[in-house]
Design a protein around this motif. Structure first.
Motif, short mmCIF file in Angstrom:
data_model
loop_
_atom_site.label_atom_id
_atom_site.label_comp_id
_atom_site.label_asym_id
_atom_site.label_seq_id
_atom_site.Cartn_x
_atom_site.Cartn_y
_atom_site.Cartn_z
N GLY A 6 0.82 -1.20 0.00
CA GLY A 6 0.00 0.00 0.00
C GLY A 6 0.86 1.25 0.00
N SER A 7 0.17 2.39 -0.02
CA SER A 7 0.83 3.68 0.00
C SER A 7 1.62 3.81 1.31
CB SER A 7 -0.23 4.77 -0.11
OG SER A 7 0.36 6.01 0.06
N LYS A 45 7.96 1.25 -0.80
CA LYS A 45 8.32 0.76 -2.14
C LYS A 45 9.31 1.71 -2.84
CE LYS A 45 4.01 0.89 -3.61
NZ LYS A 45 3.33 1.49 -2.44
N THR A 46 8.95 2.99 -2.89
CA THR A 46 9.82 3.95 -3.57
C THR A 46 11.15 4.07 -2.86
OG1 THR A 46 7.94 5.17 -4.46
CG2 THR A 46 10.01 6.38 -4.27
P1 ADP Z 1 5.56 4.02 -1.06
O1 ADP Z 1 6.38 4.27 -2.28
O2 ADP Z 1 5.33 2.57 -0.77
O3 ADP Z 1 4.26 4.78 -1.06
P2 ADP Z 1 7.61 5.52 0.33
O4 ADP Z 1 8.88 4.75 0.19
O5 ADP Z 1 7.45 6.70 -0.53
O6 ADP Z 1 6.37 4.53 0.22
O7 ADP Z 1 7.49 6.01 1.84
C1 ADP Z 1 7.71 5.16 2.95
C2 ADP Z 1 7.62 5.99 4.25
O8 ADP Z 1 8.70 6.90 4.31
C3 ADP Z 1 6.37 6.82 4.36
O9 ADP Z 1 5.96 6.82 5.68
C4 ADP Z 1 6.81 8.20 3.91
O10 ADP Z 1 6.05 9.20 4.52
C5 ADP Z 1 8.25 8.24 4.41
N1 ADP Z 1 9.11 9.08 3.54
C6 ADP Z 1 9.30 8.91 2.20
N2 ADP Z 1 10.18 9.82 1.73
C7 ADP Z 1 10.55 10.58 2.78
C8 ADP Z 1 11.46 11.69 2.94
N3 ADP Z 1 12.15 12.17 1.89
N4 ADP Z 1 11.56 12.21 4.17
C9 ADP Z 1 10.87 11.70 5.23
N5 ADP Z 1 10.03 10.68 5.15
C10 ADP Z 1 9.86 10.10 3.95
#
Ligand code: ADP
Ligand code: MG
Length: 332
Positions: free
Chosen positions: A39-40, A44-45
């Motif tokens: 999920g979001s 993943k990213t």
């Molecule tokens: P997805 O791609 O699965 O939606 P992300 O990898 O983007 O998930 O995010 C995973 C977690 O890390 C989330 O809780 C997000 O809010 C946090 N997060 C992502 N990028 C950053 C950042 N640059 N700084 C702080 N928190 C981050």
């Protein structure tokens, strides 16, 4: 041979929040297509960016093609990594033409034949002089893909490659992407929150939740034998039947309530039976509601102690209040 190996990779953005990626380990074999799903906010990213070298993990190791890219004592910068990344928003330069965008990849301009071939395969030949705003979203996606493939990376990383596409286009784009991966012998790790995309494209899947890998396996393994109720639900509605009521079930998991084992049984794994003598797996209950889903109807059935969601053929007439007996047919 494993092309990519991750060992206990953890990444925290802040000291106070839970880690974005939490002790993840998995492998990709040469030529394999692997989906990272969840999920979001499941990480993943972040995980893709760690593999690409755009984020530095706090702990853990990343090994690509026998080269350690991340370890406690080593960090290989992104431009030195043998992988290509296609960002979720494609990240094309708006003021550069398609040709210029593609040539931007390191060393890509040195191999015009390769680029021509890839553009042909991706069906974007003839668009060389256009700007990103002059081509469709699907074409932009393929420009980003060709740019990433032009450098012949051992590993291609794609963040939600299908998320911007219309539902009508998705099927054909999935097929085209797979064809392109196979023809270029590319190992691909792609992120998706869409179970259908992942099931249709991946040889194996890694299910992420709260940064942790909950299950790694083939689509069939994960669909038929989910590791826990969360993974089961991620793949669609699931009934959780106490193991005591289906003692011969081929697979059971710990109940979410923490009490005993349950059998995950999907709505399509049920059928109507004449009466409750038709087998030990029969359940009788009252129809609470029915919903027309086109090819089938979804029926909510209240038995003595369970509320079941089951699918019955679209041409069967059942009405709320009616009593039905159903039995469950699980794969062995
Ligand atoms: P997805 O791609 O699965 O939606 P992300 O990898 O983007 O998930 O995010 C995973 C977690 O890390 C989330 O809780 C997000 O809010 C946090 N997060 C992502 N990028 C950053 C950042 N640059 N700084 C702080 N928190 C981050
Ligand atoms: Mg993301």
């Amino acid at each position: 041979m494993n092309l990519l190996t991750l060992r206990s990779v953890t990444k925290r953005y802040t000291a106070t929040d839970p880690p974005a990626v939490d002790g993840v380990s998995f492998e990709c074999a040469q030529g394999e297509i692997v989906a990272l799903i969840g999920g979001s906010g499941s990480g993943k990213t972040t995980l893709l960016r760690v593999i690409a070298g755009l984020e530095i993990p706090d702990t853990g190791e990343v090994v690509l093609n026998g080269t350690t890219l991340n370890s406690p004592t080593r960090f290989v910068p992104p431009e030195k990594r043998d992988c290509g990344l296609v960002f979720q928003d494609y990240a094309l330069f708006p003021n550069k033409t398609v040709s210029q965008n593609i040539a931007f990849g390191k060393g890509a301009a040195d191999d015009p034949a390769r680029i021509g071939e890839l553009m042909e395969m991706a069906d974007i030949s003839g668009l060389e002089q256009r700007y990103p705003h002059e081509i469709s979203g699907g074409q932009q996606q393929r420009v980003a893909l060709v740019r990433a493939l032009a450098t012949r990376p051992s590993l291609l990383l794609l963040d939600e490659p299908l998320s911007h596409l219309d539902p009508e286009l998705r099927d054909s784009v999935r097929t085209e992407l797979l064809k392109l991966f196979r023809e270029t012998d590319t190992t691909a790790l792609f992120v998706s929150h869409d179970i259908e995309d992942a099931m249709a494209m991946a040889d194996r899947m890694v299910v992420l939740r709260k940064g942790a890998a909950e299950q790694v396996g083939t689509p069939d393994e994960i669909y038929d034998r989910p590791a826990n109720p969360h993974v089961a639900r991620l793949f669609g509605k699931t009934n959780f039947i106490p193991l005591g009521l289906l003692p011969d079930a081929p697979h059971s998991i710990a109940a979410e309530t923490g009490e005993g084992q349950v059998v995950p049984a999907r709505p399509h794994q049920w059928q109507l039976v004449e009466n409750s003598n038709d087998g030990s797996t029969a359940f009788t209950g009252k129809v609470v509601s029915t919903t027309n889903r086109g090819a089938h109807q979804e029926v909510l059935l209240q038995t003595e102690n369970l509320t079941l969601t089951i699918h019955i053929p679209g041409n069967t007439t059942v009405k709320p209040g009616e009593t039905l007996t159903v039995s469950c047919d699980l794969k062995v």
